[in-house]
Design an enzyme around this catalytic site. Structure first.
Site, PDB file in Angstrom:
ATOM      1  N   HIS A  59       2.956  71.047 -24.573  1.00 38.07           N
ATOM      2  CA  HIS A  59       2.449  72.343 -24.116  1.00 38.07           C
ATOM      3  C   HIS A  59       2.024  73.126 -25.362  1.00 38.07           C
ATOM      4  O   HIS A  59       2.587  72.928 -26.436  1.00 38.07           O
ATOM      5  CB  HIS A  59       3.595  73.061 -23.390  1.00 38.07           C
ATOM      6  CG  HIS A  59       3.236  74.368 -22.756  1.00 38.07           C
ATOM      7  ND1 HIS A  59       3.214  75.546 -23.460  1.00 38.07           N
ATOM      8  CD2 HIS A  59       2.900  74.691 -21.485  1.00 38.07           C
ATOM      9  CE1 HIS A  59       2.887  76.539 -22.647  1.00 38.07           C
ATOM     10  NE2 HIS A  59       2.688  76.045 -21.439  1.00 38.07           N
ATOM     11  N   ASP A 114      11.762  70.561 -26.350  1.00 34.89           N
ATOM     12  CA  ASP A 114      11.257  71.552 -25.405  1.00 34.89           C
ATOM     13  C   ASP A 114      11.709  71.106 -24.010  1.00 34.89           C
ATOM     14  O   ASP A 114      11.172  70.154 -23.449  1.00 34.89           O
ATOM     15  CB  ASP A 114       9.722  71.592 -25.511  1.00 34.89           C
ATOM     16  CG  ASP A 114       9.078  72.447 -24.431  1.00 34.89           C
ATOM     17  OD1 ASP A 114       9.780  72.864 -23.491  1.00 34.89           O
ATOM     18  OD2 ASP A 114       7.857  72.671 -24.521  1.00 34.89           O
ATOM     19  N   GLN A 127      10.484  71.975 -18.846  1.00 36.70           N
ATOM     20  CA  GLN A 127      10.247  71.282 -17.567  1.00 36.70           C
ATOM     21  C   GLN A 127      11.379  70.313 -17.228  1.00 36.70           C
ATOM     22  O   GLN A 127      11.319  69.652 -16.185  1.00 36.70           O
ATOM     23  CB  GLN A 127       8.921  70.517 -17.606  1.00 36.70           C
ATOM     24  CG  GLN A 127       7.699  71.392 -17.780  1.00 36.70           C
ATOM     25  CD  GLN A 127       7.398  72.281 -16.571  1.00 36.70           C
ATOM     26  OE1 GLN A 127       7.924  72.079 -15.470  1.00 36.70           O
ATOM     27  NE2 GLN A 127       6.559  73.272 -16.770  1.00 36.70           N
ATOM     28  N   LYS A 131      11.879  79.091 -14.989  1.00 36.25           N
ATOM     29  CA  LYS A 131      11.517  77.801 -14.382  1.00 36.25           C
ATOM     30  C   LYS A 131      12.737  77.146 -13.721  1.00 36.25           C
ATOM     31  O   LYS A 131      12.610  76.138 -13.034  1.00 36.25           O
ATOM     32  CB  LYS A 131      10.937  76.859 -15.439  1.00 36.25           C
ATOM     33  CG  LYS A 131       9.582  77.332 -15.974  1.00 36.25           C
ATOM     34  CD  LYS A 131       8.951  76.271 -16.834  1.00 36.25           C
ATOM     35  CE  LYS A 131       7.905  76.806 -17.780  1.00 36.25           C
ATOM     36  NZ  LYS A 131       6.657  77.222 -17.134  1.00 36.25           N
ATOM     37  N   CYS A 166      -2.127  74.693 -20.132  1.00 41.01           N
ATOM     38  CA  CYS A 166      -1.722  74.953 -21.526  1.00 41.01           C
ATOM     39  C   CYS A 166      -1.409  73.646 -22.243  1.00 41.01           C
ATOM     40  O   CYS A 166      -0.472  73.564 -23.048  1.00 41.01           O
ATOM     41  CB  CYS A 166      -0.527  75.901 -21.613  1.00 41.01           C
ATOM     42  SG  CYS A 166      -0.853  77.499 -20.909  1.00 41.01           S
TER      43      CYS A 166
HETATM   44  N1  7TS Z   1       6.980  74.055 -22.621  1.00 44.27           N
HETATM   45  C1  7TS Z   1       6.611  73.464 -21.479  1.00 44.27           C
HETATM   46  C2  7TS Z   1       6.758  71.982 -21.331  1.00 44.27           C
HETATM   47  C3  7TS Z   1       6.113  74.249 -20.437  1.00 44.27           C
HETATM   48  O1  7TS Z   1       5.768  73.658 -19.298  1.00 44.27           O
HETATM   49  C4  7TS Z   1       5.988  75.649 -20.608  1.00 44.27           C
HETATM   50  C5  7TS Z   1       5.394  76.522 -19.548  1.00 44.27           C
HETATM   51  C6  7TS Z   1       6.417  76.204 -21.811  1.00 44.27           C
HETATM   52  C7  7TS Z   1       6.897  75.382 -22.792  1.00 44.27           C
HETATM   53  C8  7TS Z   1       6.376  77.672 -22.065  1.00 44.27           C
HETATM   54  O2  7TS Z   1       7.349  78.314 -21.330  1.00 44.27           O
HETATM   55  P1  7TS Z   1       7.453  79.903 -21.306  1.00 44.27           P
HETATM   56  O3  7TS Z   1       8.464  80.182 -20.278  1.00 44.27           O
HETATM   57  O4  7TS Z   1       7.855  80.326 -22.670  1.00 44.27           O
HETATM   58  O5  7TS Z   1       6.087  80.402 -20.956  1.00 44.27           O
HETATM   59  N2  7TS Z   1       4.568  75.838 -18.647  1.00 44.27           N
HETATM   60  C9  7TS Z   1       3.771  76.373 -17.711  1.00 44.27           C
HETATM   61  C10 7TS Z   1       3.045  75.600 -16.820  1.00 44.27           C
HETATM   62  O6  7TS Z   1       3.071  74.388 -16.780  1.00 44.27           O
HETATM   63  N3  7TS Z   1       2.336  76.402 -16.003  1.00 44.27           N
HETATM   64  O7  7TS Z   1       2.595  77.672 -16.343  1.00 44.27           O
HETATM   65  C11 7TS Z   1       3.481  77.669 -17.398  1.00 44.27           C
END
Ligand code: 7TS
Length: 416
Positions: A132, A209, A212, A235, A373
């Site tokens: 990501h 990371d 997910q 999430k 992303c």
């Molecule tokens: N890493 C992964 C694998 C992600 O899917 C996401 C967000 C992030 C980091 C960032 O997370 P945040 O909470 O700091 O924003 N992924 C997604 C997505 O797949 N669709 O919207 C956000």
């Protein structure tokens, strides 16, 4: 169903689970809402909404400061949330749990506080092709500042890491390995334990990371042996604006804070400041207390339901959805790894992903369309955007049917 009853049965009562999520019970564009955008953010059970409400109704105060009763209650709730996160990740100590805004902030903190001081000109950071943007850009920024190089472990056609290239890429100059546990664009579950072990043998700091992964599987940072692990509350059925960075204590002691202010100090004078011990060293300013309380309720919710059972339920959804979508003509799946979490990404020949998303929304089906992303993943497959259905603990087989019916409609309308 009561918590105790849930804990005793192996039957997954998805209707009982759905009853815990008020937002799911609504119509969108005249159809029952089918929420399949859990990869972006998941919905919140009443337990989370109530915990946040109750905190503001009864306990709201600032933490670690006041001597009065509400301040003590707020501090206790906040620190209990830390302990809950420790249990969730099976960290050795709650002091290894840093509250952050989310995965993005967690990775930026590690990049700035741990990696930057480690990296010299010519050193290397290894990431993968399926990251990501939040696990790419912070490393690029730090590499640029330090004169270091970013290396990328490629993926194959299925969307699996090319492990045979690891030794070639993780060399004597590699200081950091940063990789995702589960890909948000492909659903691939990476063999992180194996890669962490191989990196550790070479003295490389490992950053996982888990954005997910946290909603879909049990995570044990001690068993994994990673140095850092990050996830986002929103999430994993918790609120937005709160997340967790786990760090192994020896590294946290060395890591530099990247924000200064209140809460993170032991002693301040104009000449010098002594920092507090981890985790407080990394939590400058008033934290997201209500967020932490909500996150604790969310982690308790998933732990009570049981991540193993959640994973089994979601695997059944994924298998059924994969079979059903594959049976449609003119659809190409993007990401066919052997080990996948509940994410199904695809493109329909001749139809833009955004059109798929819009028509699906008319049918009440919420899915994600775009580059997720993860632009390098799109480049790898030669597409600008894909459509993604991502499953959560409250989704049903009937909702998979609604997804497939919606896709049939898209094909009909677009003549695909
Ligand atoms: N890493 C992964 C694998 C992600 O899917 C996401 C967000 C992030 C980091 C960032 O997370 P945040 O909470 O700091 O924003 N992924 C997604 C997505 O797949 N669709 O919207 C956000």
């Amino acid at each position: 169903m009561s918590d105790a009853a849930l804990a005793q049965t192996d039957v997954y009562d998805v209707e009982g689970v759905r009853a815990d999520f008020p937002i799911l019970h609504q119509e969108v564009n005249g159809h029952p809402l089918v929420y399949l955008d859990n990869g972006a953010t998941s919905q919140k059970p009443r337990a989370v909404i109530d915990a946040i409400g109750s905190y503001y109704l009864h306990d709201n105060s600032n933490v670690h400061r006041g001597v009065h009763t509400l301040a003590a209650r707020a501090t206790e709730s906040f620190e209990q949330a830390r302990t809950r996160a420790q249990t969730f990740l099976n960290a050795e100590s709650s002091k290894e749990i840093i509250f952050v805004r989310g995965t993005t902030e967690a990775i930026n903190l590690v990049a700035r506080g741990c990696a930057a001081p480690l990296l010299n000109t010519g050193d290397e950071v290894l990431i993968t092709e399926m990251e990501h943007h939040s696990n790419i850009v912070p490393w690029q920024m730090i590499c640029k500042e330090q004169g270091a190089q970013l290396r990328v472990l490629p993926i194959d056609e299925r969307g699996e890491l090319m492990l045979e290239k690891f030794d070639e890429l993780a060399g004597a100059r590699t200081r950091i390995l940063a990789l995702t546990h589960v890909s948000n664009a492909l659903g691939t579950i990476n063999p992180v334990a194996e890669l962490i072990a191989r990196a550790r043998d070479k003295g490389i700091v490992t950053v996982i990371d888990g954005a997910q992964a946290a909603p879909h599987m049990n995570i044990d940072v001690q068993a994994l042996g990673c140095d850092f692990y990050a996830f986002s509350g929103h999430k994993v059925y918790g609120p937005t604006g709160i997340g967790v960075l786990y760090g192994r204590m020896p590294l946290l002691r060395e890591m530099q804070p990247y924000e200064g202010g209140g809460e993170m100090i032991r002693k301040v004078s104009f000449e010098e400041t002594l920092y507090a011990e981890p985790p407080h060293k990394f939590e400058a300013g008033t934290p997201n207390i209500a967020g932490a309380v909500g996150l604790a309720a969310a982690l308790e919710y998933v732990d009570t339901l049981g991540l193993d059972r959640i994973a089994r339920h979601e695997q059944a959804l994924l298998e059924y959805a994969t079979r059903s979508v594959k049976a449609l003509d003119g659809i190409r799946l993007i990401g066919t790894a052997r080990a996948k979490a509940g994410i199904l990404t695809f493109i329909i020949d001749g139809v833009h992903a955004h059109d798929v998303g819009t028509i699906m929304d008319h049918e009440g089906v919420a899915i994600r369309a775009g580059h997720h992303c993860a632009m390098p993943v799109m480049k790898k497959y030669g597409v600008a955007a894909t459509t993604r259905a991502s499953f959560g603990l409250y989704n049903t087989l009937q909702e998979v049917d609604a997804l497939v019916a919606g896709l049939r409609k898209v094909k009909e309308i677009m003549g695909a």
